[in-house]
Design a protein around this motif. Structure first.
Motif, PDB file in Angstrom:
ATOM      1  N   ARG A  47       0.834  -1.214  -0.086  1.00 18.39           N
ATOM      2  CA  ARG A  47      -0.008   0.072  -0.125  1.00 18.39           C
ATOM      3  C   ARG A  47       0.810   1.336  -0.021  1.00 18.39           C
ATOM      4  N   CYS A 101      -4.043   8.906  -0.509  1.00 19.60           N
ATOM      5  CA  CYS A 101      -5.253   9.400  -0.692  1.00 19.60           C
ATOM      6  C   CYS A 101      -5.235  10.541  -1.809  1.00 19.60           C
ATOM      7  N   TYR A 155      -4.935   8.249  -5.053  1.00 14.61           N
ATOM      8  CA  TYR A 155      -6.118   7.544  -5.333  1.00 14.61           C
ATOM      9  C   TYR A 155      -7.041   8.612  -6.086  1.00 14.61           C
ATOM     10  N   GLN A 156      -7.187   9.713  -5.475  1.00 18.21           N
ATOM     11  CA  GLN A 156      -8.069  10.921  -6.167  1.00 18.21           C
ATOM     12  C   GLN A 156      -7.406  11.290  -7.617  1.00 18.21           C
ATOM     13  N   ARG A 186      -7.030   7.314 -10.235  1.00 20.80           N
ATOM     14  CA  ARG A 186      -8.035   6.434  -9.437  1.00 20.80           C
ATOM     15  C   ARG A 186      -7.777   4.956 -10.683  1.00 20.80           C
ATOM     16  N   PHE A 233      -4.356   3.173 -10.330  1.00 16.74           N
ATOM     17  CA  PHE A 233      -4.374   3.191  -8.757  1.00 16.74           C
ATOM     18  C   PHE A 233      -5.205   1.793  -8.490  1.00 16.74           C
ATOM     19  N   LEU A 234      -6.115   1.589  -8.814  1.00 23.95           N
ATOM     20  CA  LEU A 234      -6.947   0.454  -8.443  1.00 23.95           C
ATOM     21  C   LEU A 234      -6.516  -0.759  -9.481  1.00 23.95           C
ATOM     22  N   GLU A 239     -11.867   0.457  -2.420  1.00 24.09           N
ATOM     23  CA  GLU A 239     -12.137   1.763  -2.757  1.00 24.09           C
ATOM     24  C   GLU A 239     -13.068   2.512  -1.732  1.00 24.09           C
ATOM     25  N   LEU A 243     -10.944   3.481   1.154  1.00 22.07           N
ATOM     26  CA  LEU A 243     -10.081   4.733   1.046  1.00 22.07           C
ATOM     27  C   LEU A 243     -11.126   6.093   1.049  1.00 22.07           C
TER      28      LEU A 243
END
Length: 549
Positions: A95, A102, A105-106, A109, A112-113, A140, A143
């Motif tokens: 991770r 954060c 991820y934003q 996305r 990242f996923l 998700e 998060l």
């Protein structure tokens, strides 16, 4: 991405992304022109062709490259045999750090996923694609929640632990299902699933059960064969169908059906059993008192038995599917015998007691073991299991016997505390998984004839077969080795858990040398051992004391 990562576990994310792009481009081309020559191939063939075109495949994967010279379906079977569960060469998902996760991820996305999905798939090459996607959805959601918290790391740690636990549990069950399908074939697999579906959706008519059973059979075959795109597609389609008929299937899937398609299927699979319909008539009239039973049985043997499994299972959510199949097999054998006689109704009329035998046996085994666990505690329960199973299969390595004993003890700890109605399906369901794992090992390194018989003979009777298995009389113990029983100060200084493990292994090794020992003899030696440890650990010269004792 999941499919490629599960077949090519050593490849990088970027390397696989190129293959994914090729297949997606082809898909778009085929949507525009279905008749193009490369669009007629099956999905699995398209994926494997793509893999076989990878440059230097042999450099990274060695003999796996030889699979490419085979024709389908042998080519796929060959590739599947090279999949390695939780391989050493793949690190678990790393991770990103709490302070950047954060933002990452934003801002990004999808990749990242994508990286999360890639790393789960290559570590769990047998986990079904729909499950991996639902784990990504869980991640998700975690998060989205945790990025609003002051301590992002602590929040994610807690949620990640739950996701990992769920992944592990689902993976074990899915590998188990594929193992049963492969070992016992479609008829047994379907009967087992029909029993579970009938317990879960007791209000649904048999016709609907048989329809979804056929679909489920296809989905499992696809997923077990690594055909993840078809598996995911067909599973989503089945869930859409079930959600369109909630009133027919179950009142317990309403919330699941409101979720996005990726999260829906896992939710429906994990949903509770629906409430039983009221006023279901007794089965004795229909199956034991009716004079025309043999007509129905002989006209359509499998259809008649499917109806019996359905009717019996929907009335007994408190039984395991294996027990339901044992009762069904007993009834089937009874009809096969009675329908050949001059007076069948007289032959099958008063047999309720006989048909209930497997139920009594199972309830007794669970009651006895749960009482033993409750009164003696986990450690003594594990010792009792080790004595029992070392005598049954003394050829198994000491470490593996201790591992199996611990897994069985964990089943007891988990299931014995449940209410009566859930205890039996929990115990036998999980024990079947432990035994399947043991039987899988038995295929590559045979243990003994008794184990081989229990593993192969009957899916429904596997657990009772292991329970009833006696001491292996053909076993010749190894010569007595004093080194095995040499003790030193570690017995006094090691941490408690390590000391306990040492004692367990000692117990197993003792029984391997003397498998005919009685419980009384074992107890005498164990008490003597405890007294020796207590005495010697107080001495200044521990080693000398152990030598003398």
């Amino acid at each position: 991405m999941i499919t490629f990562a599960q077949y090519l576990q050593r490849c990088s994310y970027d390397g696989l992304s190129k293959l994914v792009k090729d297949v997606v481009d082809l898909a778009q081309k085929c949507v525009a022109n279905e008749d193009a020559p490369e669009c007629t191939k099956s999905l699995p063939s398209i994926f494997l062709d793509e893999i076989c075109q990878v440059e230097k495949l042999r450099d990274s994967y060695g003999t796996m490259a030889d699979c490419c010279s085979k024709a389908d379906p042998e080519r796929n079977e060959c590739f599947l045999s090279f999949k390695v569960s939780q391989p050493d060469f793949v690190q678990p998902y790393q991770r990103p750090a709490s302070d950047v996760i954060c933002k990452e991820y934003q801002d990004n996305r999808v990749p990242f996923l994508g990286h999360f999905i890639y790393s789960v798939a290559r570590r769990e090459p047998f986990l079904y694609a729909p499950t991996i996607l639902s784990l990504a959805a869980d991640y998700e959601h975690a998060l989205q929640t945790c990025c609003k918290e002051s301590d992002v790391g602590a929040c994610l740690d807690e949620k990640a632990a739950a996701i990992k636990e769920r992944a592990k549990k689902v993976s074990v069950k899915q590998q188990y299902s594929c193992g049963i399908l492969k070992k016992f074939g479609e008829r047994t697999f379907k009967a087992d699933k029909l029993a579970l579906l009938s317990q879960k959706y007791p209000k649904a008519p048999l016709s609907e059960m048989l329809k979804i059973l056929q679909d489920i059979m296809g989905i499992y075959k696809e997923c077990c064969e690594g055909d993840m795109v078809e598996c995911m597609d067909d599973r989503a389609e089945l869930m859409t169908y079930m959600c369109s008929k909630q009133d027919v299937f179950s009142s317990k899937i309403k919330d699941c059906c409101e979720k996005p398609v990726v999260e829906r299927s896992q939710c429906i699979i994990e949903a509770d059993f629906d409430d039983q319909p009221e006023g279901l008539p007794s089965l004795v009239e229909r199956y034991l008192e009716d004079k025309e039973v043999c007509k129905g049985f002989e006209a359509g043997h499998d259809a008649f038995m499917a109806e019996f499994v359905y009717e019996y299972a929907r009335r007994h959510p408190e039984f395991s599917t294996q027990l339901i199949l044992r009762v069904s097999k007993g009834y089937e054998a009874l009809l096969e015998k009675c329908c050949k006689t001059d007076n069948p109704p007289e032959c099958y009329g008063n047999t309720v007691e006989m048909l209930h035998k497997p139920i009594k046996e199972t309830q007794e085994v669970i009651k006895t073991n749960c009482e033993l666990l409750t009164t003696q505690g986990e450690t003594d329960f594990l010792k009792a299991l080790l004595i029992r199973y070392t005598k049954k299969m003394p050829q198994v390595s000491t470490d593996t016997l201790v591992e199996i004993g611990k897994k069985m003890t964990a089943v007891g700890t988990k299931c014995c505390q449940l209410p009566e109605a859930r205890r039996l399906p929990c115990s036998e369901g999980y024990l079947s998984i432990v035994m399947q794992d043991m039987c899988r090992r038995q295929e590559t390194t045979p243990i003994n004839d008794n184990v081989s018989h229990c593993c192969s003979d009957s899916y429904a009777y596997r657990r009772p077969c292991f329970t009833a298995m006696g001491v292996d009389t053909k076993y010749v113990p190894p010569a007595f080795d004093p080194e095995m029983f040499s003790f030193d100060e570690k017995l006094c200084t090691a941490p408690p858990a390590e000391r306990e493990l040492g004692q367990m292994k000692l117990l197993v090794n003792l029984i391997k040398r003397k498998p005919q020992m009685t419980e009384e003899q074992i107890k005498t030696i164990a008490d003597g051992f405890t007294a020796m440890v207590e005495k010697c650990c107080k001495q200044s010269d521990i080693d000398t004391c152990f030598g003398e004792e």
